[in-house]
Design a protein around this motif. Structure first.
Motif, mmCIF file in Angstrom:
data_model
loop_
_atom_site.group_PDB
_atom_site.id
_atom_site.type_symbol
_atom_site.label_atom_id
_atom_site.label_comp_id
_atom_site.label_asym_id
_atom_site.label_seq_id
_atom_site.Cartn_x
_atom_site.Cartn_y
_atom_site.Cartn_z
ATOM 1 N N VAL A 48 0.834 -1.207 0.000
ATOM 2 C CA VAL A 48 0.000 0.000 0.000
ATOM 3 C C VAL A 48 0.866 1.253 0.000
ATOM 4 C CG1 VAL A 48 -1.709 1.325 1.303
ATOM 5 C CG2 VAL A 48 -1.894 -1.166 1.191
ATOM 6 N N ASP A 49 0.487 2.194 -0.846
ATOM 7 C CA ASP A 49 1.133 3.500 -0.905
ATOM 8 C C ASP A 49 0.047 4.554 -0.740
ATOM 9 O OD1 ASP A 49 2.333 5.902 -1.558
ATOM 10 O OD2 ASP A 49 3.489 5.083 -3.242
ATOM 11 N N ASN A 50 0.088 5.283 0.377
ATOM 12 C CA ASN A 50 -0.943 6.285 0.658
ATOM 13 C C ASN A 50 -0.991 7.405 -0.376
ATOM 14 O OD1 ASN A 50 -2.307 5.265 2.815
ATOM 15 N ND2 ASN A 50 -1.225 6.432 4.381
ATOM 16 N N GLY A 51 0.067 7.537 -1.173
ATOM 17 C CA GLY A 51 0.099 8.596 -2.173
ATOM 18 C C GLY A 51 -0.684 8.269 -3.427
ATOM 19 N N LEU A 52 -1.116 7.010 -3.565
ATOM 20 C CA LEU A 52 -1.870 6.605 -4.759
ATOM 21 C C LEU A 52 -3.364 6.674 -4.497
ATOM 22 C CD1 LEU A 52 0.209 3.503 -5.922
ATOM 23 C CD2 LEU A 52 0.328 5.836 -6.783
ATOM 24 N N ARG A 53 -4.125 6.977 -5.539
ATOM 25 C CA ARG A 53 -5.579 7.068 -5.417
ATOM 26 C C ARG A 53 -6.320 6.235 -6.445
ATOM 27 N NH1 ARG A 53 -4.556 8.245 -1.235
ATOM 28 N NH2 ARG A 53 -4.967 10.099 0.020
ATOM 29 N N THR A 54 -5.596 5.711 -7.446
ATOM 30 C CA THR A 54 -6.247 4.927 -8.492
ATOM 31 C C THR A 54 -5.397 3.710 -8.840
ATOM 32 O OG1 THR A 54 -5.181 5.884 -10.442
ATOM 33 C CG2 THR A 54 -7.024 7.122 -9.477
ATOM 34 N N LEU A 55 -5.968 2.844 -9.680
ATOM 35 C CA LEU A 55 -5.252 1.679 -10.189
ATOM 36 C C LEU A 55 -4.772 1.935 -11.625
ATOM 37 C CD1 LEU A 55 -7.640 -1.096 -8.845
ATOM 38 C CD2 LEU A 55 -5.409 -0.475 -7.925
ATOM 39 N N MET A 56 -4.561 3.199 -11.949
ATOM 40 C CA MET A 56 -4.179 3.611 -13.300
ATOM 41 C C MET A 56 -2.937 2.886 -13.800
ATOM 42 S SD MET A 56 -4.576 5.538 -15.953
ATOM 43 C CE MET A 56 -5.514 7.043 -15.648
ATOM 44 N N ASP A 57 -1.968 2.630 -12.919
ATOM 45 C CA ASP A 57 -0.708 2.002 -13.340
ATOM 46 C C ASP A 57 -0.919 0.622 -13.932
ATOM 47 O OD1 ASP A 57 0.559 4.239 -12.447
ATOM 48 O OD2 ASP A 57 1.280 3.376 -10.570
ATOM 49 N N PHE A 58 -2.032 -0.013 -13.597
ATOM 50 C CA PHE A 58 -2.286 -1.377 -14.068
ATOM 51 C C PHE A 58 -3.202 -1.405 -15.289
ATOM 52 C CE2 PHE A 58 -1.591 -1.459 -9.459
ATOM 53 C CZ PHE A 58 -0.473 -2.272 -9.407
ATOM 54 N N ARG A 59 -3.475 -0.226 -15.844
ATOM 55 C CA ARG A 59 -4.401 -0.165 -16.980
ATOM 56 C C ARG A 59 -3.770 -0.721 -18.260
ATOM 57 N NH1 ARG A 59 -9.043 2.141 -18.691
ATOM 58 N NH2 ARG A 59 -9.167 3.023 -20.776
ATOM 59 N N TYR A 60 -2.497 -0.408 -18.479
ATOM 60 C CA TYR A 60 -1.857 -0.794 -19.736
ATOM 61 C C TYR A 60 -0.887 -1.966 -19.574
ATOM 62 C CZ TYR A 60 -3.887 3.653 -21.065
ATOM 63 O OH TYR A 60 -4.777 4.676 -21.295
ATOM 64 N N LYS A 61 -0.200 -2.028 -18.457
ATOM 65 C CA LYS A 61 0.698 -3.160 -18.238
ATOM 66 C C LYS A 61 -0.030 -4.214 -17.421
ATOM 67 C CE LYS A 61 5.265 -4.550 -16.654
ATOM 68 N NZ LYS A 61 6.545 -4.176 -16.009
ATOM 69 N N LYS A 62 -0.127 -5.426 -17.990
ATOM 70 C CA LYS A 62 -0.938 -6.476 -17.365
ATOM 71 C C LYS A 62 -0.114 -7.641 -16.806
ATOM 72 C CE LYS A 62 -5.002 -4.724 -18.544
ATOM 73 N NZ LYS A 62 -6.045 -4.342 -17.557
ATOM 74 N N HIS A 63 1.144 -7.782 -17.230
ATOM 75 C CA HIS A 63 1.965 -8.929 -16.824
ATOM 76 C C HIS A 63 3.142 -8.456 -15.969
ATOM 77 C CE1 HIS A 63 -0.331 -10.681 -20.092
ATOM 78 N NE2 HIS A 63 0.030 -11.874 -19.686
ATOM 79 N N TYR A 64 3.317 -9.129 -14.840
ATOM 80 C CA TYR A 64 4.400 -8.768 -13.913
ATOM 81 C C TYR A 64 5.135 -10.036 -13.468
ATOM 82 C CZ TYR A 64 1.982 -4.286 -13.745
ATOM 83 O OH TYR A 64 1.396 -3.102 -14.086
ATOM 84 N N LYS A 65 6.447 -10.055 -13.669
ATOM 85 C CA LYS A 65 7.256 -11.214 -13.286
ATOM 86 C C LYS A 65 8.425 -10.766 -12.421
ATOM 87 C CE LYS A 65 6.164 -13.894 -17.440
ATOM 88 N NZ LYS A 65 6.722 -14.632 -18.609
ATOM 89 N N ALA A 66 8.630 -11.478 -11.326
ATOM 90 C CA ALA A 66 9.777 -11.179 -10.454
ATOM 91 C C ALA A 66 11.042 -11.804 -11.049
ATOM 92 C CB ALA A 66 9.518 -11.701 -9.054
#
Length: 426
Positions: A48-66
């Motif tokens: 959690v980051d209190n500075g964020l208010r939306t899920l906009m970052d996940f709108r275009y990038k859908k795949h995340y790999k460590a």
């Protein structure tokens, strides 16, 4: 733009493979095994980051790999572990497994985190397989597979007060006056298509967060219009401010509107209907509105709610309303956090899916499959006697031989293990 739902794919990094190596030094040309272990794969973590208010970052990038763990090295050197991938989300995000709908976590506090895809364990190097009878093993263990899954992120606004009411009753105008928010305002239905947040500063340094929830219509509880999407955002509000147009300018009856909106809240969630409510009679600047206000006031007081006459267009009654809302919030006190119930047993099954071993018989063929066995085969050197013996021992320890016997297998029958065929001998 406000994005409140996002579907993404996450995968933990695979573990690095263990190394097969032997000591080769000047005065010890035939030293013992010295293969190091592979590094663990990185995990995917939501924080959690209190500075964020939306899920906009996940709108275009859908795949995340460590990151994948590094392979082991000679001289018993371990491979470096893969770095964790930390994805930042706004407070109020609920994390669900997309396939099962299972709630993985309810993230509400700053820096709160959850691992959604664990990295695979690093494989053991050949130095770890020495025994009193096996002094120079020529095999090592492969790295473990990182967890992977599709998850759904659902954001519920964390606001003190939720503004509700039919479309075009003046919610956005009121929000723009009370706060620095700049919502889109126009004279047509469903002007507001996404919730707007604003902070109301009241004299004395006090403040509260208010959310303008897009207009409701009849049937919203069952998803009519954009009902489900909007009602979600007021579940966590501490109080509801219900705005009613008392001018009857559009031919609506204020008393009827009051009851319809409360009925929608009740049908969606009984908890919503029980929340403290302040009613506002808006558009008092329009001729004839006093009559509508009087009718509404009579009904509202039957339910024990407070009602305030205002004009969002002229600013009349706004200061009195702000203090009334603040006093109500102070009276209510801090809310108990809403936590989704998580079935720990199902969550465990979800995480251990890659540990399943399939043993079955199909048309007189015996089949053994599953990632643990695939990993074992990939780690086995079938040209090395010690490695083959280790393979056989692991197969027996995992109970695979016993299960095959139960299925009726006999000597010289063919067993398909992860695509490779073997003759069975007990």
């Amino acid at each position: 733009m406000f994005i409140d739902v996002a579907n993404i794919y996450v995968k933990g990094g695979n573990g690095g493979h263990g190394a097969v190596a032997f000591r080769r030094e000047k005065y010890e040309p035939s030293g013992g095994p010295a293969g190091g272990d592979g590094g663990d794969g990185g995990s995917v973590i939501l924080q959690v980051d209190n500075g964020l208010r939306t899920l906009m970052d996940f709108r275009y990038k859908k795949h995340y790999k460590a990151e994948t763990g590094e392979n082991g090295k000679a001289k018993k050197q371990y491979g470096r572990g893969g770095e964790d991938l930390i994805l930042r989300v706004p407070p109020g995000t609920i994390v669900k497994d997309t396939e099962t709908g299972l709630v993985i976590a309810d993230l509400t506090k700053d820096k709160q985190s959850v691992v959604v895809a664990k990295g695979g364990r690093g494989g053991k190097g050949n130095a770890k397989f020495t025994t009193s009878t096996r002094q120079a093993p020529r095999f090592a263990e492969g790295g473990g597979k990182g967890e992977e899954r599709n998850i759904t992120l659902e954001l519920k606004l964390l606001a003190d007060v939720g503004l509700v009411g039919f479309p075009n009753v003046g919610k956005s105008t009121l929000l723009s006056i009370m706060t620095d928010a700049k919502p889109k305002i126009a004279n047509y239905h469903f002007t507001t298509l996404t919730p707007n947040l604003g902070v109301v500063q009241v004299g004395g340094g006090d403040s509260f967060v208010i959310a303008d929830i897009p207009g409701l219509i009849e049937g919203a509880h069952s998803g009519v219009g954009l009902g489900h999407e909007f009602l979600r955002h007021i579940e966590r509000t501490r109080a509801i401010v219900h705005i009613v147009d008392v001018s009857s300018q559009e031919g609506r009856d204020p008393v009827e509107d009051f009851y319809k909106i409360n009925e929608e809240l009740k049908k969606y969630s009984p908890k919503l209907a029980e929340k403290p409510q302040i009613v506002i009679g808006n558009k008092m600047d329009i001729p004839g509105s006093q009559e509508g206000y009087n009718k509404l006031e009579e009904e509202v007081k039957k339910h024990g709610y407070s009602i305030y006459p205002i004009s969002a267009a002229t600013g009349k009654g706004i200061k009195e309303l702000e203090y009334a809302i603040l006093n109500k919030l102070q009276e209510i006190g801090e809310p108990e956090p809403i936590v989704e119930e998580v079935d720990e047993n199902k969550l465990y099954e979800l995480k251990s899916k890659d540990n399943e071993i399939i043993i079955k018989k199909e048309n007189d063929k015996y089949i053994v499959d599953g990632y643990p066995i695939e990993k074992l085969i990939n780690s086995t050197n079938f040209e090395d006697l010690d490695s083959v013996r280790n393979f056989q021992n692991v197969i027996r320890k995992k109970g695979i031989v016993d299960e095959l016997k139960k299925l009726g297998i006999k000597d010289e029958d063919i067993v398909n293990i992860c695509g490779y065929e073997f003759e069975f001998f007990d």
